[in-house]
Design a protein around this motif. Sequence first.
Motif, PDB file in Angstrom:
ATOM      1  N   VAL A 323    -135.564  60.741  82.767  1.00 56.53           N
ATOM      2  CA  VAL A 323    -136.541  60.669  83.862  1.00 56.53           C
ATOM      3  C   VAL A 323    -135.779  60.616  85.178  1.00 56.53           C
ATOM      4  O   VAL A 323    -134.766  59.922  85.290  1.00 56.53           O
ATOM      5  CB  VAL A 323    -137.438  59.419  83.722  1.00 56.53           C
ATOM      6  N   GLY A 324    -136.274  61.327  86.184  1.00 56.20           N
ATOM      7  CA  GLY A 324    -135.664  61.290  87.511  1.00 56.20           C
ATOM      8  C   GLY A 324    -134.787  62.498  87.769  1.00 56.20           C
ATOM      9  O   GLY A 324    -134.076  62.974  86.878  1.00 56.20           O
ATOM     10  N   GLY A 325    -134.812  62.992  89.010  1.00 58.03           N
ATOM     11  CA  GLY A 325    -134.055  64.191  89.379  1.00 58.03           C
ATOM     12  C   GLY A 325    -132.579  64.144  89.051  1.00 58.03           C
ATOM     13  O   GLY A 325    -132.006  65.140  88.582  1.00 58.03           O
ATOM     14  N   PRO A 326    -131.880  63.002  89.281  1.00 60.97           N
ATOM     15  CA  PRO A 326    -130.441  62.974  88.980  1.00 60.97           C
ATOM     16  C   PRO A 326    -130.094  63.222  87.518  1.00 60.97           C
ATOM     17  O   PRO A 326    -128.941  63.555  87.217  1.00 60.97           O
ATOM     18  CB  PRO A 326    -130.038  61.554  89.401  1.00 60.97           C
ATOM     19  N   THR A 327    -131.056  63.061  86.593  1.00 60.64           N
ATOM     20  CA  THR A 327    -130.744  63.314  85.179  1.00 60.64           C
ATOM     21  C   THR A 327    -130.577  64.795  84.883  1.00 60.64           C
ATOM     22  O   THR A 327    -130.219  65.173  83.760  1.00 60.64           O
ATOM     23  CB  THR A 327    -131.839  62.738  84.258  1.00 60.64           C
ATOM     24  N   LEU A 328    -130.819  65.657  85.871  1.00 59.71           N
ATOM     25  CA  LEU A 328    -130.561  67.090  85.692  1.00 59.71           C
ATOM     26  C   LEU A 328    -129.067  67.402  85.785  1.00 59.71           C
ATOM     27  O   LEU A 328    -128.646  68.494  85.403  1.00 59.71           O
ATOM     28  CB  LEU A 328    -131.315  67.896  86.762  1.00 59.71           C
ATOM     29  N   ALA A 329    -128.264  66.448  86.283  1.00 55.39           N
ATOM     30  CA  ALA A 329    -126.833  66.689  86.459  1.00 55.39           C
ATOM     31  C   ALA A 329    -126.142  66.842  85.105  1.00 55.39           C
ATOM     32  O   ALA A 329    -126.238  65.949  84.256  1.00 55.39           O
ATOM     33  CB  ALA A 329    -126.197  65.538  87.234  1.00 55.39           C
ATOM     34  N   PRO A 330    -125.447  67.962  84.870  1.00 54.22           N
ATOM     35  CA  PRO A 330    -124.756  68.157  83.589  1.00 54.22           C
ATOM     36  C   PRO A 330    -123.758  67.047  83.280  1.00 54.22           C
ATOM     37  O   PRO A 330    -123.604  66.641  82.122  1.00 54.22           O
ATOM     38  CB  PRO A 330    -124.061  69.509  83.764  1.00 54.22           C
ATOM     39  N   GLY A 331    -123.069  66.536  84.311  1.00 57.17           N
ATOM     40  CA  GLY A 331    -122.078  65.488  84.075  1.00 57.17           C
ATOM     41  C   GLY A 331    -122.707  64.231  83.514  1.00 57.17           C
ATOM     42  O   GLY A 331    -122.134  63.570  82.635  1.00 57.17           O
ATOM     43  N   LEU A 332    -123.883  63.868  84.003  1.00 49.02           N
ATOM     44  CA  LEU A 332    -124.571  62.689  83.495  1.00 49.02           C
ATOM     45  C   LEU A 332    -125.029  62.912  82.056  1.00 49.02           C
ATOM     46  O   LEU A 332    -124.887  62.024  81.201  1.00 49.02           O
ATOM     47  CB  LEU A 332    -125.767  62.343  84.384  1.00 49.02           C
ATOM     48  N   ARG A 333    -125.547  64.068  81.774  1.00 44.32           N
ATOM     49  CA  ARG A 333    -126.005  64.349  80.417  1.00 44.32           C
ATOM     50  C   ARG A 333    -124.846  64.338  79.420  1.00 44.32           C
ATOM     51  O   ARG A 333    -124.998  63.859  78.289  1.00 44.32           O
ATOM     52  CB  ARG A 333    -126.742  65.692  80.377  1.00 44.32           C
ATOM     53  N   GLU A 334    -123.700  64.855  79.836  1.00 44.49           N
ATOM     54  CA  GLU A 334    -122.527  64.828  78.950  1.00 44.49           C
ATOM     55  C   GLU A 334    -122.105  63.389  78.667  1.00 44.49           C
ATOM     56  O   GLU A 334    -121.761  63.036  77.531  1.00 44.49           O
ATOM     57  CB  GLU A 334    -121.377  65.598  79.592  1.00 44.49           C
ATOM     58  N   LEU A 335    -122.137  62.549  79.704  1.00 43.44           N
ATOM     59  CA  LEU A 335    -121.768  61.145  79.517  1.00 43.44           C
ATOM     60  C   LEU A 335    -122.739  60.452  78.559  1.00 43.44           C
ATOM     61  O   LEU A 335    -122.318  59.738  77.639  1.00 43.44           O
ATOM     62  CB  LEU A 335    -121.766  60.420  80.860  1.00 43.44           C
ATOM     63  N   LEU A 336    -124.030  60.653  78.763  1.00 41.56           N
ATOM     64  CA  LEU A 336    -125.036  59.976  77.928  1.00 41.56           C
ATOM     65  C   LEU A 336    -124.917  60.394  76.466  1.00 41.56           C
ATOM     66  O   LEU A 336    -125.165  59.589  75.564  1.00 41.56           O
ATOM     67  CB  LEU A 336    -126.442  60.279  78.455  1.00 41.56           C
ATOM     68  N   ALA A 337    -124.548  61.643  76.225  1.00 36.87           N
ATOM     69  CA  ALA A 337    -124.431  62.121  74.848  1.00 36.87           C
ATOM     70  C   ALA A 337    -123.185  61.592  74.154  1.00 36.87           C
ATOM     71  O   ALA A 337    -123.094  61.611  72.915  1.00 36.87           O
ATOM     72  CB  ALA A 337    -124.417  63.652  74.836  1.00 36.87           C
ATOM     73  N   ASP A 338    -122.241  61.080  74.922  1.00 35.89           N
ATOM     74  CA  ASP A 338    -120.980  60.570  74.369  1.00 35.89           C
ATOM     75  C   ASP A 338    -121.220  59.174  73.770  1.00 35.89           C
ATOM     76  O   ASP A 338    -121.583  58.241  74.490  1.00 35.89           O
ATOM     77  CB  ASP A 338    -119.944  60.481  75.482  1.00 35.89           C
ATOM     78  N   PRO A 339    -121.008  58.990  72.465  1.00 38.52           N
ATOM     79  CA  PRO A 339    -121.272  57.683  71.854  1.00 38.52           C
ATOM     80  C   PRO A 339    -120.296  56.598  72.270  1.00 38.52           C
ATOM     81  O   PRO A 339    -120.569  55.417  72.096  1.00 38.52           O
ATOM     82  CB  PRO A 339    -121.150  57.972  70.351  1.00 38.52           C
ATOM     83  N   SER A 340    -119.147  56.984  72.828  1.00 34.60           N
ATOM     84  CA  SER A 340    -118.146  55.993  73.215  1.00 34.60           C
ATOM     85  C   SER A 340    -118.409  55.460  74.619  1.00 34.60           C
ATOM     86  O   SER A 340    -118.685  54.281  74.821  1.00 34.60           O
ATOM     87  CB  SER A 340    -116.746  56.605  73.136  1.00 34.60           C
ATOM     88  N   ASP A 341    -118.347  56.327  75.619  1.00 31.13           N
ATOM     89  CA  ASP A 341    -118.549  55.901  77.006  1.00 31.13           C
ATOM     90  C   ASP A 341    -120.028  55.855  77.387  1.00 31.13           C
ATOM     91  O   ASP A 341    -120.410  55.120  78.299  1.00 31.13           O
ATOM     92  CB  ASP A 341    -117.803  56.830  77.961  1.00 31.13           C
ATOM     93  N   GLY A 342    -120.821  56.671  76.717  1.00 33.69           N
ATOM     94  CA  GLY A 342    -122.245  56.729  77.035  1.00 33.69           C
ATOM     95  C   GLY A 342    -123.077  55.978  76.018  1.00 33.69           C
ATOM     96  O   GLY A 342    -122.774  54.843  75.661  1.00 33.69           O
ATOM     97  N   LEU A 343    -124.126  56.643  75.519  1.00 31.14           N
ATOM     98  CA  LEU A 343    -125.027  55.997  74.559  1.00 31.14           C
ATOM     99  C   LEU A 343    -125.060  56.712  73.213  1.00 31.14           C
ATOM    100  O   LEU A 343    -125.368  56.096  72.194  1.00 31.14           O
ATOM    101  CB  LEU A 343    -126.447  55.933  75.147  1.00 31.14           C
ATOM    102  N   GLY A 344    -124.761  58.009  73.203  1.00 36.07           N
ATOM    103  CA  GLY A 344    -124.742  58.745  71.939  1.00 36.07           C
ATOM    104  C   GLY A 344    -126.113  58.900  71.311  1.00 36.07           C
ATOM    105  O   GLY A 344    -126.232  59.060  70.100  1.00 36.07           O
ATOM    106  N   ILE A 345    -127.159  58.865  72.133  1.00 31.97           N
ATOM    107  CA  ILE A 345    -128.531  59.023  71.637  1.00 31.97           C
ATOM    108  C   ILE A 345    -128.989  60.442  71.957  1.00 31.97           C
ATOM    109  O   ILE A 345    -128.681  60.987  73.024  1.00 31.97           O
ATOM    110  CB  ILE A 345    -129.472  57.997  72.312  1.00 31.97           C
ATOM    111  N   GLU A 346    -129.750  61.040  71.065  1.00 28.45           N
ATOM    112  CA  GLU A 346    -130.251  62.398  71.285  1.00 28.45           C
ATOM    113  C   GLU A 346    -131.080  62.456  72.564  1.00 28.45           C
ATOM    114  O   GLU A 346    -132.008  61.663  72.763  1.00 28.45           O
ATOM    115  CB  GLU A 346    -131.103  62.848  70.102  1.00 28.45           C
TER     116      GLU A 346
END
Length: 830
Positions: A323-346
């Motif tokens: 949710v929110g415009g900044p979540t369109l940033a590819p860098g943020l999405r890559e981080l969130l998908a990372d289970p180590s530094d991010g969350l690793g949630i689909e």
Amino acid sequence: MRDTIDFGIDLGTTNSALAVLDGGQVSVVKNNLQGDYTPSAVWLPKAGVVQVGAAAKSRRERDPDNVQIEFKQAMGYVDARRTFARAGVSMTPVELSAEVLKSLRGDAARRFGEPPEAAVITVPAAFALNQTEATSEAAKLAGFSSRCPLVQEPTAAAFAYGFQNESRGAYWMVFDFGGGTFDSAVVSTVEGELSVLHHAGDTGLGGKNIDAAIVSSLLGPAAAKEFGLTNLAADDPRMVRITAVLRAAAESAKIALSSTEQAQIMTELDLGGGAPETFEYTLQRADVDRLAMPFYLRAVHLCREALANANLRPSDIDRLLLVGGPTLAPGLRELLADPSDGLGIELDHSQDPSTVVARGAAIYAGTVALPRAKVVPKRGEFSGVLSYPVTTSLTTVPVSGRFETPGGADWSRFRVALSDSRRQPAYRSAEVALTAGGAFTLDVLLQERQANRFDVELIDPAGAHVPVNPAGFTTTHVVNEMQGQAVVNSMGLTEADGTFTPMLMKNRPLPAQATQSFFTTASVHRTDSGSVIRIPIAEGEFRRGERNKQVGLIEIKAQDVRRDLPRGSEVVVTFEMDQSRLVSIIADVPLLGEQFDAEVDLSHTPVPDVPALRRQLNELEARHEQLRSEIETTRSDRARGLLARLDEKGTVAAVRAEVTSSTNDEGAAVAADERIRSVQAELDDIEEELRIPDVMARLRDQIEHCRELVESVGSAEDRTELADIERRYETVRDTRDVAAAERLSDRATDLQVLLLRRDGRLDEEIFHALRMSQDRMTDPARARELVREGDHALNSRNWPALNDVNRRLRALLPPDQQGSGFDGIQRGEK
């Protein structure tokens, strides 16, 4: 005519949007430029002329002195004002927000022919009470004639994703990274109920932080170097205009980088030397990702905090709802998908991140009935009061009601049915006879995932259909039934020892009520006009009351009581909060037979003082470094871990940046104040972790001393008390709760005093302690005489005489060492 509110508004820091639930389908209401969202910007080119939205935002670079943006965070602060230089007027954030709401309401009027009576308006989950109250005030100023319910932004987003979604038994997490605020929420769809289990947020974290970092780290230094500027700091008033232009350029380029690797910036800077200078810069996505990473990681930490409080792990979550415009940033999405530094949630980005909150608010609005005045029928007319679910996940639901008409009727000869001729084939319920009182109950069958509109058929004894008001109603079938809202921030009171006791706990469903007994730690004497007990009311999650936000006060004054109130009197405190977070707090004093209302005045909350914020920042940084040094000395692994977690989140650096920005930004001042209290609370935890070994050692010695005393002079009751202290010692040793250990130490001290007094040694120990202080007493010569008298009493074992000497010696101590009473209340026995 609508039965439910149906309109939902996302009142955002950067952009706002309006959606509507119509015929069971939700859609975005476009503005006059056919856009899905409206920038939260206001432009006053001259007195009496107000422009809102894209027209205002487009003027930000050319006319920054007369355009205001990012005012949402300062709502609810009485002295927050924004000035429009050319118009010569100033407006509060509430008034500015009202202009945005007026614009959205006008968009609805253009589409539907009339403005809506009400709308559900969203607020950040972490908004404090004064900020939510200010949002309601903005709705009134915008012209809404009915009360506008509020709903938290992550909750609204969850409603949008869950609307008519067949996913059951799943857990979702909302990741709402907006322009100025961040919210996360853990959502459950278990048993067909869509509910928020826990949330965590930060009203000072959003896309604007990234914009500011781009300016301070990249664009500002480049412009300074190119044009010889000496200072582009956010707290330099001379550079406000240039900074505003660069911020606008940074935001536009950042958005463009969601779909490209680099973005070209070309803008005009007015350097005060006549013609503006053209500034060019190529902004790289990699550079923005690097600058944004600390803010992304802060958001990830908040998500992990919400998961931990819900007793879940990232692996338990099925989808991460973006949710929110900044979540369109590819860098943020890559981080969130990372289970180590991010969350690793689909990741789930199936909804438009810029309008999903408004859509969810509209869906929730479809569950809130519009207030309708009761229609009093004239003679020969019929009216009814109906009871039915506005939304339901059931396919067969009961509907009940009662009819009336002037002069009454032989209702038992009337029948009623409910029909829907719009269906194919048409639907009609069974006919049922009314009771003698005009009441009925019957079941209707719903079409799934649709708004079902039923006509009310009232049939008289002659078999004729008679008109009735209301003529019909709508109930909508949903897959996941939306649950009500919850308490956003815990509310409670601060006890005499500074401990915060929550009464209404965070995430408790609304409406909510809680009652608890406390006992006064001071007396109120009618003859003493200055005698008063003050009970602070606070909002927050921290153990120490001073770290939370004080929102009210209960005062029991001498002039308000009919007789003296002794120390240890019971005070029964009741908190109530309704669906819109309106709070009622009452303190009942049984001994007096009187009640005292809390004064909760949220309309006079001032913007935090900038010089005070700077002092607090200096104190915080000094304390941070001092604790770092102590950790290295003590080598406490637990304390080191807490400090590492604090440093990893970068919160101290965030405070520094917000304090710097607070000179020209009330929102930054508000965020800095909140974050300072939050960081101090984390430092409290580290400090307690360092203290726990000493506290536990002292407690162990006390328990050992009590054992010796109990063996010599203890009773069966004393043995029972010691056994309970020993049992609780094992618990605090495992939990490492310093506050609990201190309270247990106080109990051990009480037991020691009781036993020492019983064998005569208490007065002896007190006398020895007073003897050590005789030279610091107010009359040293008199103190020496009393010490000699005390030595004689001690040698003769004359305990009453020694007790009297102690009393007179204590009176000679400096006033600040004689002890003082407490002003407030506490839990426990009298």
